[in-house]
Design a protein around this motif. Structure first.
Motif, short mmCIF file in Angstrom:
data_model
loop_
_atom_site.label_atom_id
_atom_site.label_comp_id
_atom_site.label_asym_id
_atom_site.label_seq_id
_atom_site.Cartn_x
_atom_site.Cartn_y
_atom_site.Cartn_z
N ALA A 140 0.83 -1.21 0.00
CA ALA A 140 0.00 0.00 0.00
C ALA A 140 0.86 1.26 0.00
N PRO A 141 0.66 2.15 -0.98
CA PRO A 141 1.45 3.40 -1.01
C PRO A 141 1.30 4.24 0.26
N ALA A 142 0.11 4.22 0.87
CA ALA A 142 -0.12 5.01 2.08
C ALA A 142 0.69 4.49 3.25
N ASP A 143 1.10 3.21 3.19
CA ASP A 143 1.91 2.62 4.26
C ASP A 143 3.40 2.79 3.98
N GLN A 144 3.78 2.81 2.72
CA GLN A 144 5.19 2.81 2.36
C GLN A 144 5.92 4.04 2.90
N GLY A 145 5.38 5.24 2.62
CA GLY A 145 6.04 6.45 3.07
C GLY A 145 6.09 6.57 4.58
N VAL A 146 5.03 6.12 5.26
CA VAL A 146 5.00 6.16 6.72
C VAL A 146 6.05 5.23 7.30
N PHE A 147 6.17 4.05 6.70
CA PHE A 147 7.20 3.09 7.14
C PHE A 147 8.59 3.69 6.99
N VAL A 148 8.86 4.25 5.81
CA VAL A 148 10.19 4.82 5.54
C VAL A 148 10.51 5.94 6.53
N GLN A 149 9.55 6.84 6.74
CA GLN A 149 9.78 7.95 7.65
C GLN A 149 9.98 7.46 9.08
N SER B 30 6.75 13.02 12.61
CA SER B 30 6.44 12.05 11.57
C SER B 30 4.94 11.78 11.49
N TYR B 31 4.28 11.78 12.65
CA TYR B 31 2.82 11.57 12.67
C TYR B 31 2.09 12.75 12.02
N VAL B 32 2.54 13.96 12.38
CA VAL B 32 1.91 15.18 11.87
C VAL B 32 2.03 15.23 10.34
N MET B 33 3.22 14.95 9.83
CA MET B 33 3.43 15.01 8.38
C MET B 33 2.67 13.91 7.66
N GLY C 20 -0.82 10.07 4.36
CA GLY C 20 -0.28 8.76 4.72
C GLY C 20 -1.16 8.06 5.74
N ASN C 21 -0.80 6.85 6.10
CA ASN C 21 -1.54 6.07 7.08
C ASN C 21 -1.19 6.59 8.48
N ASP C 22 -2.03 7.50 9.00
CA ASP C 22 -1.71 8.13 10.27
C ASP C 22 -1.83 7.17 11.45
N ILE C 23 -2.67 6.13 11.34
CA ILE C 23 -2.78 5.14 12.41
C ILE C 23 -1.48 4.34 12.51
#
Length: 319
Positions: free
Chosen positions: A94-103, A277-280, A286-289
């Motif tokens: 999931a693209p919404a998970d990828q960026g959150v994981f990386v950050q 990271s959560y705020v961004m 992105g997947n804020d949860i």
């Protein structure tokens, strides 16, 4: 060995106690979400800038000698970023998970937990060096965060130009960046020392910064999120708690860092995932949860990882 253990306990336990106080206050209803938000904004906009400004202006540190440390920090950041991007593209769909994981993997909480731990370990000199390190690496953090989170932008008009403008705006309006640039300019022009009422007021605000920030961090802990991590959040947490410190040590050794410089690199890189990271993630779709889960778990567990790593490095005479 006993000295190394005591060192690790001394630099980490005060932070944990203050976070514990915040969590206790939140459970008793003494720290509402409104209080946490207002206090966090107060720290970010006024207290931390004063802390950074006066720690740089008042110090006798030769910042030209910190180039190797900062270069090592940049290398660590790029290794974590590129490595987590490759991992995410291979194992996270999931693209919404990828960026959150990386950050969650590459972006550490330098401004609060990192600086507080460095100050506990090395005092005012360490704090000054840590402030400069944080200022430079934070710029890189913001750039990479915008890049990795842009893959799920909700704005149809989003372009690389708009992303660059966003990065520049975030940096230009960041109180911490403004404080550091002002401090460097003040020293560069060899202006007279700041004394009297102005300095005393700045010192009082600076003294509030880290304790209040840690209390707010503790009050923000969500036990449900922390104790119920998803598979992806656990993978990101392992990257932040285990992989990041190991890479920092390897890079530090390859750059010939020892003593305080190795300590600053390790403590800054080993800090839990940054609260920003959560705020961004939330702001950029992105997947804020997932971001909240990573933030909650690493904030608590990562502190123990910092203590263990610091104790080992101290026992080996490297920190």
């Amino acid at each position: 060995m006993i000295e190394a253990i005591l060192f690790a306990i001394t630099i980490v336990m005060p932070n944990l106690f203050l976070m514990g106080l915040g969590f206790f206050m939140q459970r008793r209803g003494e720290a509402s979400q409104a209080f946490i938000n207002q206090a966090s904004n107060f720290v970010f906009n006024y207290c931390l800038p004063c802390l950074l400004f006066f720690s740089v202006v008042d110090s006798d540190v030769d910042y030209a000698k910190q180039v190797v440390l900062i270069a090592a920090g940049i290398v660590v950041t790029f290794i974590l970023y590129i490595g987590s991007e490759l991992y995410a593209s291979r194992f996270i769909s999931a693209p919404a998970d990828q960026g959150v994981f990386v950050q969650g993997v590459f972006r550490s909480n330098m401004a609060i937990i990192g600086l507080a731990t460095v100050a506990n370990a090395y005092g005012e000199i360490g704090l000054s060096i840590g402030a400069v390190y944080m200022g430079i690496v934070t710029i890189l953090f913001n750039i990479l965060a915008v890049i990795t989170l842009s893959r799920v932008s909700k704005n149809a008009n989003d372009t690389w130009i708009s992303r660059i403008i966003l990065i520049v705006k975030k940096l230009a309006t960041n109180p911490l960046m403004v404080a550091l640039i002002a401090a460097f300019a003040y020293k560069a022009f060899s202006l007279p020392p700041i004394t009297g009422v102005l300095h005393i007021t700045g010192d009082l605000l600076a003294a509030v910064a880290l304790p209040l920030a840690l209390i707010c961090a503790g009050a923000s802990i969500d036990l449900k999120s922390m104790l119920s991590p998803s598979g992806i959040s656990m993978q990101a947490s392992i990257g932040r708690i285990v992989i990041a410190p190991l890479i920092a040590i390897a890079v530090g050794l390859s750059f010939g860092l020892t003593g305080m410089h190795m300590g600053v690199l390790f403590l800054m890189a080993a800090a839990p995932t940054a609260a920003a990271s959560y705020v961004m993630a939330k702001a950029m779709g992105g997947n804020d949860i997932l971001a909240a889960n990573i933030l909650g778990f690493t904030t608590v567990v990562g502190m123990f990882g910092m203590a263990i790593g610091a104790g080992i490095l101290r026992g080996m005479g490297l920190m």
